[in-house]
Write an enzyme that holds these catalytic residues in place. Structure first.
Site, PDB file in Angstrom:
ATOM      1  N   GLU A 264      28.306  18.426 -31.688  1.00 11.14           N
ATOM      2  CA  GLU A 264      28.886  19.755 -31.773  1.00 11.14           C
ATOM      3  C   GLU A 264      29.462  19.984 -33.174  1.00 11.14           C
ATOM      4  O   GLU A 264      30.124  19.116 -33.742  1.00 11.14           O
ATOM      5  CB  GLU A 264      29.996  19.899 -30.727  1.00 11.14           C
ATOM      6  CG  GLU A 264      30.705  21.237 -30.745  1.00 11.14           C
ATOM      7  CD  GLU A 264      31.865  21.299 -29.769  1.00 11.14           C
ATOM      8  OE1 GLU A 264      32.251  22.421 -29.406  1.00 11.14           O
ATOM      9  OE2 GLU A 264      32.395  20.231 -29.379  1.00 11.14           O
ATOM     10  N   LYS A 339      27.984  27.644 -25.678  1.00 16.22           N
ATOM     11  CA  LYS A 339      29.146  27.005 -25.073  1.00 16.22           C
ATOM     12  C   LYS A 339      29.811  28.030 -24.162  1.00 16.22           C
ATOM     13  O   LYS A 339      30.181  29.117 -24.598  1.00 16.22           O
ATOM     14  CB  LYS A 339      30.117  26.511 -26.144  1.00 16.22           C
ATOM     15  CG  LYS A 339      31.252  25.663 -25.589  1.00 16.22           C
ATOM     16  CD  LYS A 339      32.054  24.997 -26.698  1.00 16.22           C
ATOM     17  CE  LYS A 339      33.090  24.036 -26.140  1.00 16.22           C
ATOM     18  NZ  LYS A 339      33.826  23.310 -27.214  1.00 16.22           N
ATOM     19  N   CYS A 373      30.247  19.996 -25.058  1.00 19.21           N
ATOM     20  CA  CYS A 373      31.588  19.413 -25.019  1.00 19.21           C
ATOM     21  C   CYS A 373      32.393  19.796 -23.774  1.00 19.21           C
ATOM     22  O   CYS A 373      32.149  19.299 -22.680  1.00 19.21           O
ATOM     23  CB  CYS A 373      32.326  19.770 -26.302  1.00 19.21           C
ATOM     24  SG  CYS A 373      33.797  18.755 -26.617  1.00 19.21           S
TER      25      CYS A 373
END
Length: 507
Positions: A264, A339, A373
């Site tokens: 990321e 995300k 993440c």
């Protein structure tokens, strides 16, 4: 009047839905699931338009046959109706399958006796031959069985129907159309009281089927993953960053890897030139490189014959900043992921927004998913991807402290167990002294597995040395996931209590 009506056999269209719904309600008034939703019909048409057939008489839907293509080796004969569908998104449908699976056939009561069902079955057979599929399979109801269940077992009942000693409106018709009974299934369609929840697994074999010659195998079963544990460092310029990217792509592709995963926001070193600006303006400056990096990754994917998961990068869409990444396939195509869950610091420092796109991606190594993440800490997201057929989940992450890393790893291990999939996590290490809010990094990249006899006892296939720039090369066997799904010590995906709860992705 019906005798002179115009009869048209064609593919179903979304605009037919209202007529279709009325016909379904009339046809299945005794069944618990009376009709398909418009969203489900649209999904079927979008995924497999030629497989959705209807008969129209004077602009009315008189009959319909719905179907999908499945890789039947992934299922047992004792499957249920719900499991073969793959949920409302029909995730079990695959253009690389070998069986045309019938999921519905009905004729409006006003048009029965016109042999319309036979027309639909013949059209399905022609489609099966045209697509070079091995067979047509479906689960058939036996609605008259309830009248004989006290005196006959399902097997005896079927034998008597075959001998025409008993008439069953569904089974008798299917047998007369050259289908044979492959197996009796218990609990195929819960709530089908007329059939006592039994069904006949029916099959018609395509005698013209030719097994494809896989001179080049399109879907691999052993997949090699390459993970980059990226060292955060200051780069002289954009070209220097690209040079480091190419080094890793080149090195990992030399080992014939199928995928390479970057972390990321691995391109954060480029923010150093914007350090005189506030955090919001700095991240916007970094986002100006995203389109250039996408084109670079697409070139590298083709040049080095490897599927690249680009980690993530900031992208400005309108007035909003998103954290996004790209799957760059080695055939030159690409897709974007976002995300979904933004951390408090991402929102407060950079003004980032959560994305709205959650989906699996088809590759030459099967279906994959990507969660960035923090997303892996929300089990609903990965469960939806698993229901769509995901085998490998890639998680690019960025954590500054060991406790942050532990959250990502522990949750990723849980996702591997509960979704019967492999999970690859890759993060950055080192520090960036001239980039605000990106000072330190901690990571130990890894490939995580389910926990059963065919997998490592600790659920860790391999992991990198913590906080050291390195690569990790790991082979994962997708066939082991199939074995786990059907014969594992526990079978998380199969043993869910779908009668008590369900999970749906909003349209």
């Amino acid at each position: 009047m019906i005798d002179s009506a115009k009869i048209e056999l064609r593919n179903l269209k979304v605009k037919d839905y209202q007529e279709l719904k009325e016909s379904m309600i009339r046809s299945y008034h005794t069944m618990p699931h009376e009709y398909w939703t418009k969203g489900e019909i649209k999904t079927l048409i979008d995924k497999f338009p030629e497989g959705q057939l209807c008969i129209v008489i004077d602009n009315k839907i008189a009959g319909c046959a719905l179907s999908i293509i499945v890789d039947y080796d992934q299922f047992e004969d004792d499957h249920t109706y719900d499991s073969i569908l793959g949920g409302e998104n029909f995730s079990t449908h695959t253009k690389n399958g070998d069986v045309l699976y019938g999921i519905d056939v009905f004729i409006h009561p006003d048009y029965r006796g016109m042999r319309l069902g036979r027309r639909l079955y013949e059209a399905r057979k022609e489609l099966c031959e045209h697509l070079n599929l091995k067979s047509i399979i479906f689960g058939g109801r036996i609605p008259n069985y309830s009248k004989y269940s006290k005196e006959l077992t399902p097997k005896k009942y079927i034998e008597k129907v075959k001998l025409q000693e008993i008439h069953d409106p569904v089974l008798s018709f299917q047998l007369s159309n050259d289908f044979h009974v492959k197996k009796v299934i218990r609990g195929y369609l819960p709530g089908d009281h007329e059939s006592k929840e039994f069904a006949t697994l029916m099959e018609w074999n395509n005698i013209y089927y030719t097994k494809p010659q896989n001179l080049v195998k399109t879907t691999k079963t052993v997949v090699r993953l390459g993970l980059v544990q990226w060292q955060m460092r200051l780069f002289k310029n954009y070209e220097a960053l690209v040079s480091q990217i190419e080094f890793f792509v080149d090195a990992i592709s030399d080992y014939q890897s199928d995928f390479i995963l970057f972390p990321e926001l691995f391109n954060a070193p480029l923010m150093a030139q914007f350090n005189h600006l506030n955090e919001v303006e700095a991240i916007r400056g970094l986002s100006e490189y995203t389109d250039r990096l996408l084109e670079t990754f697409r070139d590298f994917a083709i040049k080095y014959n490897i599927n690249i998961i680009t980690g993530s990068m900031p992208q400005l869409v309108g007035e909003h900043m998103y954290n996004v990444g790209f799957l760059c396939r080695r055939d030159g195509s690409y897709e974007r992921y976002e995300k979904l869950h933004i951390t408090p610091s991402e929102e407060s420092f950079w003004g980032m927004k959560g994305g709205n796109k959650l989906q699996t991606f088809d590759t030459d190594c099967g279906k994959i998913g990507v969660l960035i993440c923090y997303d892996v800490e929300f089990p609903e997201a990965s469960r939806i991807l698993a229901e769509e057929g995901m085998n490998i989940l890639f998680v690019p992450f960025m954590t500054d402290t060991q406790n942050g890393y532990s959250r990502v790893k522990i949750c990723a291990q849980a996702r591997a167990v509960e979704n019967e999939c492999y999970v690859a996590i890759a993060g950055s290490v080192g520090n960036l002294p001239k980039v605000d809010n990106m000072d330190i990094q901690y990571a130990q990249s890894a490939v995580l597995t389910p926990s059963d006899f065919a997998f490592p006892v600790n659920g860790i296939k391999a992991e990198a040395t913590p906080n050291t720039e390195s690569t990790l090369l790991v082979d994962v066997d997708l066939d082991l996931l199939k074995e786990l799904h059907n014969f594992g010590s526990v079978r998380n995906m199969k043993d869910r209590r779908m009668d008590l709860y369900s999970l749906k992705k909003k349209k």
